[in-house]
Write an enzyme that holds these catalytic residues in place. Structure first.
Site, PDB file in Angstrom:
ATOM      1  N   ARG A 188       0.765  -1.326   0.275  1.00 42.37           N
ATOM      2  CA  ARG A 188       0.046   0.024   0.148  1.00 42.37           C
ATOM      3  C   ARG A 188       0.727   1.251   0.007  1.00 42.37           C
ATOM      4  O   ARG A 188       1.676   1.610   0.831  1.00 42.37           O
ATOM      5  CB  ARG A 188      -0.832  -0.015   1.557  1.00 42.37           C
ATOM      6  CG  ARG A 188      -1.584   1.303   1.582  1.00 42.37           C
ATOM      7  CD  ARG A 188      -2.709   1.163   2.725  1.00 42.37           C
ATOM      8  NE  ARG A 188      -3.385   2.054   2.713  1.00 42.37           N
ATOM      9  CZ  ARG A 188      -3.449   3.269   3.576  1.00 42.37           C
ATOM     10  NH1 ARG A 188      -2.449   3.217   4.821  1.00 42.37           N
ATOM     11  NH2 ARG A 188      -4.280   4.313   3.885  1.00 42.37           N
ATOM     12  N   GLU A 247      -7.559   8.321   6.088  1.00 49.10           N
ATOM     13  CA  GLU A 247      -7.659   9.159   7.281  1.00 49.10           C
ATOM     14  C   GLU A 247      -8.420  10.501   6.927  1.00 49.10           C
ATOM     15  O   GLU A 247      -7.699  11.392   7.537  1.00 49.10           O
ATOM     16  CB  GLU A 247      -6.704   8.991   8.152  1.00 49.10           C
ATOM     17  CG  GLU A 247      -6.136   7.555   8.443  1.00 49.10           C
ATOM     18  CD  GLU A 247      -5.221   7.856   9.656  1.00 49.10           C
ATOM     19  OE1 GLU A 247      -4.742   8.684  10.047  1.00 49.10           O
ATOM     20  OE2 GLU A 247      -4.767   6.443   9.994  1.00 49.10           O
ATOM     21  N   ASN A 252      -7.628   1.942   9.778  1.00 44.74           N
ATOM     22  CA  ASN A 252      -6.183   2.080  10.544  1.00 44.74           C
ATOM     23  C   ASN A 252      -6.605   2.086  11.731  1.00 44.74           C
ATOM     24  O   ASN A 252      -7.226   2.897  12.559  1.00 44.74           O
ATOM     25  CB  ASN A 252      -5.672   3.400   9.915  1.00 44.74           C
ATOM     26  CG  ASN A 252      -5.138   3.436   8.532  1.00 44.74           C
ATOM     27  OD1 ASN A 252      -5.420   2.252   7.967  1.00 44.74           O
ATOM     28  ND2 ASN A 252      -4.728   4.443   8.029  1.00 44.74           N
ATOM     29  N   TYR A 281      -4.372   1.915  15.868  1.00 43.33           N
ATOM     30  CA  TYR A 281      -3.182   2.226  16.731  1.00 43.33           C
ATOM     31  C   TYR A 281      -3.552   1.840  18.120  1.00 43.33           C
ATOM     32  O   TYR A 281      -2.901   1.169  18.850  1.00 43.33           O
ATOM     33  CB  TYR A 281      -2.355   3.444  16.457  1.00 43.33           C
ATOM     34  CG  TYR A 281      -1.739   3.397  15.193  1.00 43.33           C
ATOM     35  CD1 TYR A 281      -0.611   3.076  14.738  1.00 43.33           C
ATOM     36  CD2 TYR A 281      -2.634   4.161  14.111  1.00 43.33           C
ATOM     37  CE1 TYR A 281      -0.110   2.999  13.700  1.00 43.33           C
ATOM     38  CE2 TYR A 281      -2.122   4.181  12.804  1.00 43.33           C
ATOM     39  CZ  TYR A 281      -0.785   3.254  12.467  1.00 43.33           C
ATOM     40  OH  TYR A 281      -0.006   3.434  11.114  1.00 43.33           O
ATOM     41  N   GLU A 326      -3.580  -0.225   8.181  1.00 38.30           N
ATOM     42  CA  GLU A 326      -2.344   0.489   9.062  1.00 38.30           C
ATOM     43  C   GLU A 326      -2.449  -0.198  10.407  1.00 38.30           C
ATOM     44  O   GLU A 326      -3.589   0.238  10.959  1.00 38.30           O
ATOM     45  CB  GLU A 326      -2.195   1.949   9.197  1.00 38.30           C
ATOM     46  CG  GLU A 326      -1.807   2.652   7.929  1.00 38.30           C
ATOM     47  CD  GLU A 326      -1.736   4.039   8.179  1.00 38.30           C
ATOM     48  OE1 GLU A 326      -1.341   4.706   9.237  1.00 38.30           O
ATOM     49  OE2 GLU A 326      -1.765   4.845   7.058  1.00 38.30           O
ATOM     50  N   HIS A 362      -2.822  10.877   0.872  1.00 41.18           N
ATOM     51  CA  HIS A 362      -2.444  10.693   1.987  1.00 41.18           C
ATOM     52  C   HIS A 362      -1.994  12.097   2.431  1.00 41.18           C
ATOM     53  O   HIS A 362      -0.650  12.278   2.530  1.00 41.18           O
ATOM     54  CB  HIS A 362      -1.378   9.663   1.924  1.00 41.18           C
ATOM     55  CG  HIS A 362      -1.145   9.042   3.356  1.00 41.18           C
ATOM     56  ND1 HIS A 362      -1.244   7.782   3.611  1.00 41.18           N
ATOM     57  CD2 HIS A 362      -0.937   9.707   4.585  1.00 41.18           C
ATOM     58  CE1 HIS A 362      -0.992   7.249   4.981  1.00 41.18           C
ATOM     59  NE2 HIS A 362      -0.802   8.687   5.605  1.00 41.18           N
TER      60      HIS A 362
HETATM   61  C1  FCB Z   1      -1.544   7.380  10.642  1.00 42.37           C
HETATM   62  C2  FCB Z   1      -1.142   8.071   9.271  1.00 42.37           C
HETATM   63  C3  FCB Z   1       0.278   7.471   8.837  1.00 42.37           C
HETATM   64  C4  FCB Z   1       1.227   7.384  10.015  1.00 42.37           C
HETATM   65  C5  FCB Z   1       0.431   6.763  11.088  1.00 42.37           C
HETATM   66  C6  FCB Z   1       1.583   6.657  12.240  1.00 42.37           C
HETATM   67  O1  FCB Z   1      -2.274   8.190  11.004  1.00 42.37           O
HETATM   68  O2  FCB Z   1      -1.908   7.440   8.221  1.00 42.37           O
HETATM   69  O3  FCB Z   1       0.839   8.129   7.710  1.00 42.37           O
HETATM   70  O4  FCB Z   1       1.852   8.850  10.326  1.00 42.37           O
HETATM   71  O5  FCB Z   1      -0.567   7.258  11.674  1.00 42.37           O
END
Ligand code: FCB
Length: 472
Positions: free
Chosen positions: A87, A176, A305, A307, A377, A131
């Site tokens: 990607r 995002e 995505n 985290y 992500e 992006h």
């Molecule tokens: C996301 C972004 C990516 C990167 C990660 C850590 O929000 O899409 O570009 O910065 O976080």
């Protein structure tokens, strides 16, 4: 969906479905460098990173990892990982420098070479069109709060589809849009650094519109087999307690963090509570007839995505009077406080919490039946160093990725239709306002020499891919 045969080697303990896609992800401004080469013009991130105080250490993406010149080496790295998919994002100011008019062939040539190299290596290209690197000229005309930017995006999407459509099977319109709208135009910690909450809500709508018009432009130019998607950073919101007030705080964040995109894109409507929550800022009259029909064009999959989760509690608006930091949560910020989730943290100070990913996938399974999901992500930053033995030992990243893959596996077992997983990121890179201070890569990059060193996690991920799952 095209399927890839990922027959596992014997001994895989947690086996993923046959055809599951294993990938890595990057973004143009974070890796390419070559900021002024072959006709590329500045994007909002070039401008923002040059503005004193906006990016840690005054770092810019001028050279980044120099991927523009080391693309073949980077495809080689992925080949050794054994990924099925890659990607990447296309830099709008590289292929349509002023944000309007004909494509710049020299800029497109870079992506033609990249796609050819990927296909040659047996890696499926998945291209993201936006992006965050809006051509500066379009920001000068008003940026995402300005409706015309959505039309410009659709034109650009068509140009890229014409050029690469015969070879790129997977397409994502936006990465995002929450960050683009609310970090870019409300809290101002991302480019273009504006702090105008009402404009940020307009930006969010125009990003939804751009997505929908972009889907139409892509479908018009691409073969029927092409897959078209959108990537959202959905917030796994948890109320601190189940009191009515905390539940309402979570509802507000869910409205302006998640349903501001999910409702237009999957239901062709605005979330009624979002409209109520933001009534003091806007009457939403910038939403025109037909916009929501455009935004809700059918998709082949949704990119997620993830985290870490978001824990919230209610706060009395009166208690929070006075000077505030610009907030990325218009309509919610006066009612909500954010709490640190417990547990270990990454170098970003983000909590490590794979259950949040499971919760999100279970929710999407229930709310969006029939929509395949791809984790576009997931990953973690740690303070990685090349050791005296020449290796980079990053056991925390391996633990992070493993925990999150277990959560994905559990979600699949419980009925979520998850088709793939992309590690963020292939390479250490320009981490937006943190510059080069945060390392998310499977591959370490020495920013003085641009030397690449696969970390232990890269070897671990290659093993996961080879066996089609996680060993015990
Ligand atoms: C996301 C972004 C990516 C990167 C990660 C850590 O929000 O899409 O570009 O910065 O976080």
């Amino acid at each position: 969906m095209t399927t890839v045969d990922a027959s596992p080697a014997p001994g895989a303990a947690l086996r993923f479905p046959t055809g599951f896609r294993w990938g890595t992800a990057t973004a143009a401004y974070q890796i390419e460098g070559a900021a002024a080469l072959d006709g590329r013009t500045p994007s909002i991130w070039d401008t923002f990173s040059r503005t004193p105080g906006k990016v840690l250490g005054g770092d810019t993406g001028d050279t980044a990892t120099d991927h523009y010149h080391r693309m073949a080496e980077d495809v080689g790295l992925m080949s050794r990982l054994g990924v099925s998919d890659y990607r990447f994002s296309v830099a709008w100011p590289r292929v349509q420098p002023t944000g309007r008019g004909p494509a710049a062939q020299r800029g497109l040539d870079f992506y033609r070479r990249l796609v050819d190299a990927l296909l040659e290596a047996g890696i499926r290209p998945v291209a993201t069109l936006y992006h965050w690197d809006l051509p500066q000229e379009l920001e000068d005309l008003g940026g995402w709060p300005h409706r015309d930017t959505a039309e410009r995006f659709a034109e650009y999407a068509g140009l890229v589809a014409e050029a690469l459509g015969d070879r790129v099977a997977g397409w994502t319109t936006l990465n995002e849009p929450w960050c683009a709208a609310f970090l870019g135009y409300a809290s101002g910690v991302h480019a273009p650094g504006r702090t105008e909450p009402a404009a940020a809500l307009r930006a969010a709508h125009h990003l939804n519109l751009a997505h929908g018009l972009g889907v139409r432009a892509l479908r018009a130019a691409l073969p029927r087999s092409a897959e078209v998607s959108l990537t959202l950073n959905l917030h796994a919101v948890r109320p601190l307690t189940d009191s009515a007030a905390d539940l309402d705080a979570a509802r507000r964040i869910d409205a302006v963090g998640n349903r501001i995109f999910l409702d237009p894109v999957f239901r062709g409507r605005l979330a009624p509570d979002l409209v109520r929550d933001t009534a003091a800022l806007t009457d939403w009259s910038f939403v025109r007839d037909g916009d929501l029909a455009a935004a809700s064009e059918p998709l082949d999959w949704l990119g997620v995505n993830y985290y870490s989760p978001t824990v919230v509690a209610a706060v009395e608006p009166a208690a929070s009077d006075g000077e505030r930091e610009p907030s990325p949560w218009p309509g919610a910020e006066e009612h909500v406080r954010f709490l640190p989730a417990p547990g270990p943290r990454t170098e970003m100070d983000w909590p490590v919490d794979p259950d949040g990913l499971y919760e999100l996938l279970a929710r999407l399974r229930d709310e969006l039946p029939g929509v395949p999901l791809v984790i576009t992500e997931n990953g973690a930053a740690y303070a990685d160093r090349v050791g005296p033995d020449g290796a980079v030992h990053d056991p925390e990243r391996i633990a992070y990725l493993r925990g999150h893959l277990e959560a994905v596996h559990r979600a699949i077992s419980d009925g979520a239709d998850v088709r793939g997983y992309f590690v963020w990121s292939l390479l250490d890179n320009f981490e937006w306002s943190f510059g080069y201070s945060k390392r998310f890569g499977l591959v370490h990059v020495d920013f003085a020499t641009r030397l690449r060193t696969p970390k232990d996690s890269a070897h671990w991920y290659a093993d996961v891919i080879a066996r089609g799952g996680l060993a015990l």
